[in-house]
Design a protein around this motif. Structure first.
Motif, short mmCIF file in Angstrom:
data_model
loop_
_atom_site.label_atom_id
_atom_site.label_comp_id
_atom_site.label_asym_id
_atom_site.label_seq_id
_atom_site.Cartn_x
_atom_site.Cartn_y
_atom_site.Cartn_z
N LEU A 1 0.83 -1.21 0.00
CA LEU A 1 0.00 0.00 0.00
C LEU A 1 0.87 1.26 0.00
N PHE A 2 1.90 1.24 0.80
CA PHE A 2 2.81 2.39 0.87
C PHE A 2 3.52 2.60 -0.46
N LEU A 3 3.93 1.51 -1.11
CA LEU A 3 4.62 1.62 -2.40
C LEU A 3 3.70 2.18 -3.47
N VAL A 4 2.43 1.79 -3.45
CA VAL A 4 1.46 2.35 -4.40
C VAL A 4 1.24 3.83 -4.12
N TYR A 5 1.14 4.18 -2.84
CA TYR A 5 0.94 5.57 -2.44
C TYR A 5 2.11 6.45 -2.90
N LYS A 6 3.32 5.90 -2.91
CA LYS A 6 4.51 6.67 -3.27
C LYS A 6 4.63 6.90 -4.77
N GLU A 7 3.81 6.29 -5.60
CA GLU A 7 3.98 6.45 -7.05
C GLU A 7 3.76 7.88 -7.55
N PRO A 8 2.88 8.72 -7.16
CA PRO A 8 1.80 8.49 -6.20
C PRO A 8 0.53 8.04 -6.93
N ASP A 9 -0.23 7.16 -6.26
CA ASP A 9 -1.51 6.70 -6.78
C ASP A 9 -2.47 6.58 -5.60
N LEU A 10 -2.97 7.74 -5.17
CA LEU A 10 -3.81 7.80 -3.98
C LEU A 10 -5.11 7.03 -4.17
N SER A 11 -5.71 7.14 -5.35
CA SER A 11 -7.00 6.49 -5.59
C SER A 11 -6.88 4.97 -5.49
N THR A 12 -5.84 4.39 -6.10
CA THR A 12 -5.64 2.94 -6.01
C THR A 12 -5.32 2.53 -4.58
#
Length: 380
Positions: A152-163
């Motif tokens: 979840l943190f790695l997705v957030y850092k892309e950033p991809d808040l919605s996913t």
């Protein structure tokens, strides 16, 4: 090895296969391909989506025939692959509109976060199944939350808040349905709700650092009073709402040349991905929108029914989790297109253009179909 596979195939009952789910998925995908062709007007996105349907059909057949119990045995490998892909996109991914979410494969772009949605559901469902006798213990709850927060943190850092939000809500749904003691669920809600409110309040403060600038602009601009800057930030959604409303009952028709068309006037960007529902509304009208929503509802319903019918906790949690994932993502996408929520950048499952998204959804459906083949009880 081949003998084991042959014996496994012989144990399946074809009458148990959820043909309804398969028909709904194919119907929605074909509707999406037709709409993508109209939205892109001669570009090769429709051709690529047809290729995606072909590849997706292959992986769907594979995952339908391979026992989900065998696939789920490798849940730690799946988890490591998930984190590796997400790390890889942060290291060598391509940046578009301030976000690094894709890996360039020349013919198309691979978006790891899409397939990782399915992988995380598999991991959490199997992890909880392996510890079903102590599922309410602090150690189990703390460890599964810790492991889930890393991707979840790695997705957030892309950033991809919605996913990140979609995966987090899916995780919460799986935990809620896993049989955790109601006292623990109540305690978590009592603690989590005030925390979410406080973090949400801090996030919308200028220069808070929690949100990227474009994320901040989208959220704040959506709720601001009608001024020039707010109007600029939400012009896409206003045009989307106008397009859907102008479609009327039956729409303006696919590939129409109507000069009043929002699509033909190029007032929408990403019309074949994030705002594909807008094209459905404008060109197929209320009937087309209703068909998309009904098919999506039926797909989610069939996932839940399959989950109810299976006796194994891992299969049950997977079906519930996958169905919840589709429901949440569809709700958010349609809410954005109809201006009920701020613009998020989420695709509409099975309908929006995107090879990674389509293939990952077909992997998910294939696993549900395999679970249906091995179900022991029927509810209708």
């Amino acid at each position: 090895m081949f003998r084991v596979i042959r014996n496994q195939l012989k144990s399946y009952k074809l009458s148990n296969l959820n043909f309804r789910l398969l028909v709904y998925v194919l119907a929605l995908t074909v509707l999406g391909i037709i709409t993508i062709g109209s939205a892109t007007d001669g570009e090769n996105f429709q051709t690529k989506q047809i290729v995606g349907l072909g590849l997706g059909s292959i992986v769907l057949i594979i995952f339908t025939l391979i026992s989900y119990k065998f696939v789920f045995k490798f849940y730690w490998v799946i988890y490591l692959v998930t984190n590796t892909l997400l790390l890889l996109v942060l290291l060598i991914g391509t940046t578009n509109k301030g976000a690094k979410r894709w890996i360039d494969l020349k013919y198309t772009e691979f978006q790891p976060s899409e397939i990782c949605k399915i992988f995380i559901v598999i991991f959490v469902a199997t992890y909880l199944y392996k510890r079903k006798d102590r599922i309410s213990s602090f150690r189990t709850l703390a460890s599964v939350t810790f492991f889930a927060m890393i991707p979840l943190f790695l997705v957030y850092k892309e950033p991809d808040l919605s996913t990140t939000i979609v995966i987090f809500l899916t995780f919460c749904a799986i935990m809620f349905l896993s049989g955790v003691h109601y006292k623990i669920v109540t305690a978590v809600m009592v603690i989590a709700i005030p925390v979410v409110v406080v973090v949400g309040y801090l996030a919308v403060q200028p220069n808070s650092g929690i949100l990227k600038k474009y994320q901040y602009d989208r959220i704040v601009g959506f709720y601001q009073e009608d001024n020039a800057e707010a109007k600029r930030l939400r012009y896409q959604q206003e045009n989307s709402l106008l397009a859907i409303g102008s479609g009327g009952l039956s729409g303006k028709g696919l590939d129409n040349s109507t000069v009043t068309s929002v699509k033909n006037g190029n007032f929408l960007s990403e019309s074949h991905t994030d705002f594909i529902f807008t094209i459905v509304g404008e060109e197929l009208g209320f009937i087309g929108c209703s068909a998309v929503i009904l098919l999506m509802f039926l797909i989610v319903l069939e996932c839940f029914i399959t989950g109810v019918q299976t006796s194994r906790l891992s299969g049950k949690l997977y079906c519930f989790g996958f169905g919840t994932l589709i429901a949440i993502q569809s709700f958010i996408n349609i809410s954005v297109a109809t201006m009920l929520l701020p613009n998020t950048g989420l695709t509409l499952p099975f309908v929006s253009y995107g090879l990674t998204s389509l293939i990952s959804m077909y992997i998910g459906v294939g696993i549900v179909l395999n679970i249906s083949l091995q179900r022991k009880k029927m509810i209708y």
